[in-house]
Design an enzyme around this catalytic site. Structure first.
Site, PDB file in Angstrom:
ATOM      1  N   CYS A  77      10.414   1.567   0.341  1.00 31.93           N
ATOM      2  CA  CYS A  77       9.029   1.249   0.664  1.00 31.93           C
ATOM      3  C   CYS A  77       8.637   0.016  -0.135  1.00 31.93           C
ATOM      4  CB  CYS A  77       8.149   2.437   0.281  1.00 31.93           C
ATOM      5  SG  CYS A  77       6.386   2.146   0.430  1.00 31.93           S
ATOM      6  N   CYS A 185       7.804  -4.552   5.476  1.00 28.05           N
ATOM      7  CA  CYS A 185       7.468  -3.128   5.408  1.00 28.05           C
ATOM      8  C   CYS A 185       8.615  -2.422   6.105  1.00 28.05           C
ATOM      9  CB  CYS A 185       6.149  -2.865   6.132  1.00 28.05           C
ATOM     10  SG  CYS A 185       5.830  -1.108   6.435  1.00 28.05           S
TER      11      CYS A 185
HETATM   12  N1  DGL Z   1       6.976   1.744   4.635  1.00 28.96           N
HETATM   13  C1  DGL Z   1       6.098   1.248   3.669  1.00 28.96           C
HETATM   14  C2  DGL Z   1       6.466  -0.138   3.185  1.00 28.96           C
HETATM   15  O1  DGL Z   1       7.600  -0.527   3.253  1.00 28.96           O
HETATM   16  C3  DGL Z   1       4.637   1.498   3.652  1.00 28.96           C
HETATM   17  C4  DGL Z   1       3.875   2.004   4.804  1.00 28.96           C
HETATM   18  C5  DGL Z   1       2.508   2.549   4.417  1.00 28.96           C
HETATM   19  O2  DGL Z   1       2.450   3.741   4.099  1.00 28.96           O
HETATM   20  O3  DGL Z   1       1.524   1.783   4.408  1.00 28.96           O
HETATM   21  O4  DGL Z   1       5.648  -0.863   2.712  1.00 28.96           O
END
Ligand code: DGL
Length: 269
Positions: A77, A185
């Site tokens: 993440c 993301c």
């Molecule tokens: N998948 C996450 C990232 O790489 C975040 C998504 C979220 O919960 O806003 O930033």
């Protein structure tokens, strides 16, 4: 000492995004024992207070690392990695691999301008601005923070159709400006095909998935004697919405159905 069981790897995200990273790791290392956890109770992380995010990720990842004898953690993440890695690394004895926006490779590839498509939090983080300052020389950078894009990826994994017109409207700021866009993301590689379709082939898309997989491979002992056949487990901190539909997707990837793993109590230490 010879080790005959596969390493246990824990992959963390706020939702299904980390599964894009899991798929890249699995391609290189198909016989590891995978545990995946997503903190859907606090989703979306891109709109969460920093202190809350740090406390939650630490509590969850530290507890699970102990409980499942984890050998390596992947914070799949960007939104979390840009702030939790120092505290997590000082609390854990095992390697912690983070995912941050692929600004550097994108900048090397771009001849005009670099786009960063990420969460609202990631585009404002100091970490991100330091990456831009250090690696993007003499090129424009176009930032786009969107939670709706994250939701669209969540919906896709529950079998919902993507509205390409909506996607195109969200991505409009990239068009006719950048020649390379970073998918900053981990949710976005799950909708990469659709993003590419609406942006057109003249914008190259870059993400960190393969680099993370290579990093994980480099950190694990090179043993050939690992056996296959373990079941992979996936946990969420709250009951997921449209759970049945989501289970179909995760089971296709080789996981057991999702189990709820409530957030451990957060200490103030
Ligand atoms: N998948 C996450 C990232 O790489 C975040 C998504 C979220 O919960 O806003 O930033």
């Amino acid at each position: 000492m010879k080790r005959f069981s596969q390493p246990n790897v824990l992959i963390f995200d706020s939702g299904v995004g980390g599964l894009s990273v899991f798929q890249e790791i699995k391609k290189l290392l198909p016989t590891l024992n995978y545990y995946y956890v997503f903190d859907n109770e606090a989703y979306p992380y891109g709109e969460l207070l920093q202190e809350t995010l740090i406390a939650r990720v630490n509590a969850l990842v530290i507890k699970m690392t102990q409980q499942f004898a984890i050998d390596l953690v992947v914070i799949a993440c960007n939104t979390a990695s840009t702030i939790v890695l120092p505290s997590l690394r000082s609390a854990l004895a095992v390697p912690v691999v983070g995912v941050v926006p692929a600004i550097k490779p994108a900048s090397l590839l771009a001849s005009r301008a670099v786009g960063l498509i990420a969460t609202p939090a990631t585009v404002t983080r100091q970490y991100t601005h330091d990456l831009i300052r250090d690696f993007v020389k003499e090129k424009e950078v176009e930032l786009l923070g969107s939670t709706r894009l994250v939701d669209i990826a969540e919906e896709k994994l529950r079998g919902r159709a993507i509205d390409l017109q909506e996607l195109s409207d969200i991505l409009q700021p990239m068009r006719n400006k950048v020649d390379v866009a970073v998918l900053g993301c981990t949710h976005f590689p799950l909708i990469k095909e659709e993003i590419q379709q609406v942006l057109g082939e003249e914008i190259a898309l870059v993400d960190s998935g393969q680099a993370i997989a290579r990093r994980v491979q480099a950190l694990l002992p090179a043993l050939e004697a690992w056996q296959n056949g373990q079941t992979w487990r996936i946990f969420s901190t709250a009951q997921p919405w449209e759970e049945q539909a989501l289970n179909r997707s995760v089971m296709d990837m080789g996981f057991n159905p999702i189990e709820v793993y409530p957030l451990p109590e957060i200490s103030d230490r």
